[in-house]
Design an enzyme around this catalytic site. Structure first.
Site, PDB file in Angstrom:
ATOM      1  N   TYR A 101      -2.198  -0.717  -4.984  1.00  0.00           N
ATOM      2  CA  TYR A 101      -2.393  -2.168  -4.890  1.00  0.00           C
ATOM      3  C   TYR A 101      -1.136  -2.765  -4.293  1.00  0.00           C
ATOM      4  O   TYR A 101      -0.025  -2.470  -4.735  1.00  0.00           O
ATOM      5  CB  TYR A 101      -2.643  -2.779  -6.286  1.00  0.00           C
ATOM      6  N   GLU A 189      -3.531  -9.854   0.078  1.00  0.00           N
ATOM      7  CA  GLU A 189      -3.669  -8.704  -0.820  1.00  0.00           C
ATOM      8  C   GLU A 189      -4.356  -7.524  -0.132  1.00  0.00           C
ATOM      9  O   GLU A 189      -5.335  -7.709   0.585  1.00  0.00           O
ATOM     10  CB  GLU A 189      -4.517  -9.169  -2.016  1.00  0.00           C
TER      11      GLU A 189
END
Ligand code: GDP
Ligand code: MN
Length: 378
Positions: A101, A189
């Site tokens: 992530y 993101e």
């Protein structure tokens, strides 16, 4: 404003972040053709503005172009969390070694942007934050300086990234920061950022949030807006340049100025009422805008009363009155309306509304109490 995965990834790609080869399709046949170009093994990914598409069955791997078509047919007929799937992204399938992530967002408490990174990627980051917060590395960015090399190394080391990937990771992180700054994003993101079989990093999923208040600087981004998941009243309000947010209460609010709108909502709550919306008609709003705002408020069936709180400065109270009268002629409201007008041309405005069957008030407290009583049917 949210960008779709394919839009976010195209943006990332412009800044040099590697993404899988692929294109977006609105029909199953298009999906098949793209799959043929890519050699058959593809992922079909629903493009809807919600997370967790994978879990909801909105992401499927196909082994051939025929299968891609069949899966696209299936996914294009789905609804995910209430949103219809209108497009699918057809990407070359990736072979995943590890899922990471990587995101940049604003840390309001620290008043700085923050890099968040975790070796436990792929899954919902909120879930990781809840169950294993120690698995998320956070590094703040000084917005005037940007990202320094030691910071990219801190992040890479913090997630135990293999040494051979550090250089590329640094480039990706810097590129992500540059996209974030250039687009006035509030979130950029990549989840997952994968290490593939060739030991290279690739952004498999992308998500961006753009600050609505900065969109005037990015007409090309405004055009990308997908209004599927917005409340229809908010979409309508945007057309007229009104700042409108739908809420759950039953007192519609029409106010000029964001601060005054907040104060009006506070005072309604103080007297036991619940606002049905936040609405700032802005400074200098003309009759047209006022009428549009009133139609939007009245289109909400839960509205049981309306409070008009206008502090005339640049906005002229007679213009507001004109707008109210125009809208009344048009929509014939059945709910009680409380009006407080002060400031520029307030006298003229009040005179115009004298026969309009409205409840008048002198002060904001008085107006709020009358609106709360009216909404309760008193
Ligand atoms: P999200 O569920 O909406 O976040 O969608 P993602 O694009 O992140 O996909 C969810 C998961 O599907 C990823 O974490 C991967 O595990 C898997 N996935 C996505 N694309 C591929 C692919 O090309 N190959 C493989 N093997 N898995 C994939
Ligand atoms: Mn994802």
């Amino acid at each position: 404003m949210k960008l779709h995965e394919y839009q976010s990834k195209q943006m990332f790609s412009k800044y040099g972040i590697p993404i899988p080869k692929g294109r977006v399709a609105s029909t199953a046949l298009d999906a098949r053709h793209i799959a043929e170009e890519l050699g058959g093994r593809v992922v079909i990914k629903s493009q809807v503005l919600v997370g967790g598409r994978g879990k909801a069955g909105g992401i499927k791997v196909a082994k051939s172009a025929e299968e891609a078509e069949a899966l696209a047919t299936q996914i294009l007929s789905m609804e995910i969390k209430g949103l219809p799937v209108r497009k699918v992204l057809v990407d070359e399938a990736a072979a995943i070694e590890q899922e990471i992530y990587l995101g940049i967002t604003n840390d309001r408490a620290a008043k700085k942007p923050v890099i968040m990174c975790s070796a436990a990627g792929g899954v919902d980051i909120e879930e990781v934050a809840r169950t294993n917060p120690e698995k998320i590395i956070k590094v703040h960015i000084n917005p005037l300086i940007g990202i320094k090399d030691y910071q990219t190394r801190d992040v890479a080391a913090g997630i135990d990234l293999p040494r051979e990937n550090w250089k590329q990771f640094g480039e990706i992180l810097r590129a992500l920061w540059q996209v974030y700054v250039d687009t006035d994003a509030t979130l950029a993101e990549i989840n997952p950022l994968i290490i593939n079989k060739e030991r290279k990093l690739v952004a498999l999923d992308g998500k961006m949030l753009i600050d609505d208040n900065a969109l005037f600087r990015h007409p090309e981004l405004s055009e990308m807006r997908d209004t599927d998941e917005d409340a229809p009243s908010e979409v309508e309000a945007r057309k007229y340049g009104l700042t409108f947010i739908k809420l759950d209460g039953n007192i519609g609010c029409m106010v000029n100025g964001a601060g005054l709108a907040m104060a009006s909502m506070d005072i309604l709550k103080f007297f036991g009422g619940e606002p049905a919306n936040f609405l700032d008609i802005g400074g200098g709003a003309g009759a047209d805008k006022v009428a549009a705002a009133m139609r939007i408020i009245l289109s909400d069936p839960s509205v049981k009363a309306i409070l008009f709180n206008i502090f005339g400065g640049i906005t002229r109270c007679d213009e507001v009155a004109k707008g109210i009268l125009a809208a009344m002629a048009d929509v014939k409201p059945k709910v009680p309306m409380v009006v407080r007008l002060v400031g520029t041309n307030a006298e003229e405005g009040r005179a115009m509304l004298a026969n309009a069957n409205m409840i008048t008030a002198e002060t904001l407290a008085d107006a709020a109490q009358k609106a709360v009583a009216a909404a309760k049917g008193a």
